[in-house]
Scaffold this motif. Structure first.
Motif, PDB file in Angstrom:
ATOM      1  N   ALA A 193       0.806  -1.224   0.000  1.00 20.91           N
ATOM      2  CA  ALA A 193       0.000   0.000   0.000  1.00 20.91           C
ATOM      3  C   ALA A 193       0.834   1.267   0.000  1.00 20.91           C
ATOM      4  CB  ALA A 193      -0.919   0.012   1.223  1.00 20.91           C
ATOM      5  N   ALA A 194       2.128   1.155   0.292  1.00 21.19           N
ATOM      6  CA  ALA A 194       2.962   2.355   0.425  1.00 21.19           C
ATOM      7  C   ALA A 194       2.959   3.258  -0.800  1.00 21.19           C
ATOM      8  CB  ALA A 194       4.395   1.946   0.779  1.00 21.19           C
ATOM      9  N   PRO A 195       2.935   2.718  -2.034  1.00 23.37           N
ATOM     10  CA  PRO A 195       2.948   3.630  -3.187  1.00 23.37           C
ATOM     11  C   PRO A 195       1.654   4.421  -3.389  1.00 23.37           C
ATOM     12  CG  PRO A 195       3.774   1.450  -3.803  1.00 23.37           C
ATOM     13  CD  PRO A 195       3.139   1.322  -2.452  1.00 23.37           C
ATOM     14  N   SER A 196       0.536   3.985  -2.788  1.00 25.89           N
ATOM     15  CA  SER A 196      -0.759   4.617  -3.087  1.00 25.89           C
ATOM     16  C   SER A 196      -0.770   6.132  -2.878  1.00 25.89           C
ATOM     17  CB  SER A 196      -1.872   3.955  -2.268  1.00 25.89           C
ATOM     18  OG  SER A 196      -2.150   2.668  -2.765  1.00 25.89           O
ATOM     19  N   PRO A 197      -0.320   6.665  -1.709  1.00 27.99           N
ATOM     20  CA  PRO A 197      -0.320   8.120  -1.550  1.00 27.99           C
ATOM     21  C   PRO A 197       0.666   8.828  -2.481  1.00 27.99           C
ATOM     22  CG  PRO A 197      -0.195   7.014   0.579  1.00 27.99           C
ATOM     23  CD  PRO A 197       0.066   5.986  -0.466  1.00 27.99           C
ATOM     24  N   LEU A 198       1.615   8.067  -3.036  1.00 28.52           N
ATOM     25  CA  LEU A 198       2.626   8.664  -3.910  1.00 28.52           C
ATOM     26  C   LEU A 198       2.197   8.732  -5.372  1.00 28.52           C
ATOM     27  CD1 LEU A 198       5.773   7.012  -2.343  1.00 28.52           C
ATOM     28  CD2 LEU A 198       5.540   9.461  -2.749  1.00 28.52           C
ATOM     29  N   TYR A 199       1.131   8.029  -5.734  1.00 27.07           N
ATOM     30  CA  TYR A 199       0.725   8.025  -7.136  1.00 27.07           C
ATOM     31  C   TYR A 199       0.448   9.437  -7.656  1.00 27.07           C
ATOM     32  CZ  TYR A 199       0.232   2.923  -7.089  1.00 27.07           C
ATOM     33  OH  TYR A 199       0.459   1.577  -7.009  1.00 27.07           O
ATOM     34  N   VAL A 200      -0.216  10.242  -6.817  1.00 27.88           N
ATOM     35  CA  VAL A 200      -0.530  11.616  -7.221  1.00 27.88           C
ATOM     36  C   VAL A 200       0.758  12.422  -7.406  1.00 27.88           C
ATOM     37  CG1 VAL A 200      -1.720  13.724  -6.552  1.00 27.88           C
ATOM     38  CG2 VAL A 200      -2.767  11.523  -6.062  1.00 27.88           C
ATOM     39  N   VAL A 201       1.753  12.173  -6.547  1.00 29.11           N
ATOM     40  CA  VAL A 201       3.042  12.859  -6.662  1.00 29.11           C
ATOM     41  C   VAL A 201       3.740  12.461  -7.954  1.00 29.11           C
ATOM     42  CG1 VAL A 201       5.301  13.201  -5.580  1.00 29.11           C
ATOM     43  CG2 VAL A 201       3.259  12.948  -4.148  1.00 29.11           C
ATOM     44  N   TYR A 202       3.794  11.151  -8.218  1.00 27.77           N
ATOM     45  CA  TYR A 202       4.416  10.682  -9.456  1.00 27.77           C
ATOM     46  C   TYR A 202       3.714  11.257 -10.679  1.00 27.77           C
ATOM     47  CZ  TYR A 202       6.676   7.012  -6.614  1.00 27.77           C
ATOM     48  OH  TYR A 202       7.415   6.315  -5.688  1.00 27.77           O
ATOM     49  N   GLY A 215      -8.636   6.328  -4.995  1.00 26.47           N
ATOM     50  CA  GLY A 215      -9.052   7.001  -3.763  1.00 26.47           C
ATOM     51  C   GLY A 215      -8.313   8.307  -3.503  1.00 26.47           C
ATOM     52  N   PRO A 216      -6.968   8.301  -3.524  1.00 23.28           N
ATOM     53  CA  PRO A 216      -6.253   9.567  -3.325  1.00 23.28           C
ATOM     54  C   PRO A 216      -6.572  10.612  -4.394  1.00 23.28           C
ATOM     55  CG  PRO A 216      -4.775   7.711  -2.950  1.00 23.28           C
ATOM     56  CD  PRO A 216      -6.042   7.145  -3.520  1.00 23.28           C
ATOM     57  N   GLY A 264      -4.745  11.318   1.348  1.00 26.80           N
ATOM     58  CA  GLY A 264      -4.751  10.201   0.409  1.00 26.80           C
ATOM     59  C   GLY A 264      -4.439   8.888   1.101  1.00 26.80           C
ATOM     60  N   GLY A 265      -3.484   8.900   2.035  1.00 26.09           N
ATOM     61  CA  GLY A 265      -3.179   7.696   2.802  1.00 26.09           C
ATOM     62  C   GLY A 265      -4.296   7.325   3.760  1.00 26.09           C
ATOM     63  N   LEU A 266      -4.946   8.338   4.324  1.00 29.65           N
ATOM     64  CA  LEU A 266      -6.037   8.083   5.259  1.00 29.65           C
ATOM     65  C   LEU A 266      -7.217   7.392   4.590  1.00 29.65           C
ATOM     66  CD1 LEU A 266      -6.089  11.332   7.437  1.00 29.65           C
ATOM     67  CD2 LEU A 266      -5.745   8.991   8.257  1.00 29.65           C
TER      68      LEU A 266
END
Length: 414
Positions: free
Chosen positions: A40-49, A248-249, A264-266
């Motif tokens: 799950a760690a990459p999920s909040p980073l998808y928007v950043v990428y 979701g994020p 986004g992580g929440l």
């Protein structure tokens, strides 16, 4: 005359100290938690990428979905390998591959690296899943024969939720937002790989390792009618997870206007912790009412989610996410236990492979379709269509069991 001295006996090799069974059990549980947190760690980073490398929503969901497809490929091929060569070597290899995947994320400077890292991560996680699940059953205390089932069911949700929340916190507040989380996870997995040296081996070597690599996906002929009744629930539950973890994020940022990476992580944290809570809270119930009630709650939660998006209400969105997560946990556990009752032990592995195949396809393929649709009709309309389809499937699952009461009532429960 010289008397020959007797040859010295070779010194006995010191026996490697092994962890006690209880410590080994919880070490495996912590290893499963680490794999799920990394997933799950990459999920909040998808928007950043996406903002940094300027790729489309379709590409974003492909990056997300290749993980599930790679995990599925590993699960149905090497998932039973530890029954033949032992749990420890399979887990050690999977953890080394997981460390390599984390380092690929650190080095990523474009979409190609992300896709490659997610594929390797999926292969590592799929390889480890079967060995960890079996190892937990091997090591569970004799006086508590439900502990392994509880840990196997609850830990993935807790790990996914913790991974998403922890990653969101690091992205929002820590330095090196796109690399620090992966360095930490690489160190954690390296530590777990070292711990495998101290684990007791619970599965003796036996022949058939190569034959075990052949995928076995089947449903016993006499159980196919009942199995078809749980298919809508499997698709609906894992389709919801795919929606939240891939989009979701983006929904929080694009529709609700919340720009914090922590939020986004929440989103993922709320969904998965509610799911784990449902598993623990409803685990003693019979599977049929569990699946019916969970499916109805899932449908209600998704309907509330779509209402929250229409009203652009962040508090309502998170409330609906918790309800959806609770429904997911109860419905999937009920469906899984019904499936477990459909085959004798000798054929159960092939049946579970079918369950996981459907689950991970529902987790990944609709998310890819949603990413493609987003580029044509927008994020909000895509969420409405996706959510509406899952609501229909969830209600069909509940109605199917209600209308076919005799099909599942009289089967022994696992």
């Amino acid at each position: 005359m010289t008397t020959a001295l007797p040859a010295a006996e070779p010194a006995a090799r010191p026996r490697t100290r092994r962890l006690p069974r209880a410590a080994a059990f919880w070490t495996l549980a912590a290893t499963l938690l680490a794999f799920m947190a990394a997933a799950a760690a990459p999920s909040p980073l998808y928007v950043v990428y996406q903002a940094e490398w300027k790729f489309s929503a379709t590409t974003l969901t492909v990056v997300f979905a290749v993980y599930a497809l790679a995990l599925l490929a590993a699960l149905v091929t090497v998932g039973a390998l530890s029954d033949h060569i032992g749990r420890r070597p399979v887990l050690a290899a999977a953890l080394v591959a997981q460390v390599a995947a984390m380092l690929m994320f650190v080095a990523a400077d474009g979409v190609g690296w992300l896709v490659a890292a997610r594929i390797l991560q999926g292969l590592a996680t799929g390889t480890a899943t079967g060995a960890i699940s079996a190892g937990l059953v091997d090591l569970q205390p004799p006086h508590d024969q439900r502990l392994a089932s509880l840990v196997n069911s609850a830990t993935p949700g807790i790990g996914l939720g913790a991974g998403a929340l922890g990653s969101g916190l690091l992205v929002q507040y820590a330095p090196a937002p796109t690399t620090l989380v992966y360095w930490l996870l690489a160190a954690l997995c390296a530590l777990a790989a070292a711990a495998m040296l101290l684990m007791p081996e619970t599965s003796a070597r036996r022949p058939g390792a190569l034959a075990s690599l052949r995928p076995q996906v089947s449903v016993p002929r006499g159980a196919r009618g009942t199995f078809l009744l749980i298919v809508p629930s499997l698709i609906a539950t894992w389709g919801v997870v795919g929606l939240y973890m891939s989009l979701g994020p983006s929904l929080a940022a694009g529709v609700l206007g919340v720009r914090s990476h922590l939020v986004g992580g929440l989103v993922v944290f709320a969904l998965m912790v509610a799911s784990a809570t449902a598993v623990i809270a409803t685990g003693a119930r019979r599977p049929r009412p569990m699946m019916i009630g969970g499916s109805v709650v899932l449908a209600a939660g998704l309907a509330l989610t779509l209402t929250a998006l229409a009203a652009a209400s962040t508090p309502l969105f998170f409330t609906a996410t918790v309800i959806s997560g609770f429904g997911f946990g109860a419905a999937f556990l009920g469906a899984f236990r019904i499936a477990a009752s459909l085959a004798e032990p000798a054929r159960r592995a092939a049946l579970f492979a079918t369950v996981y195949t459907l689950s991970y396809l529902a987790f990944s393929l609709p998310a890819i379709a949603a990413g493609i649709a987003t580029t044509h009709i927008g994020l909000r309309d895509t969420a409405d269509i996706y959510g509406g389809a899952v609501i229909v499937l969830a209600l069909l699952a509940a109605a199917g069991l209600l209308l076919n009461r005799s099909t599942t009532e009289n089967r022994p429960q696992s």
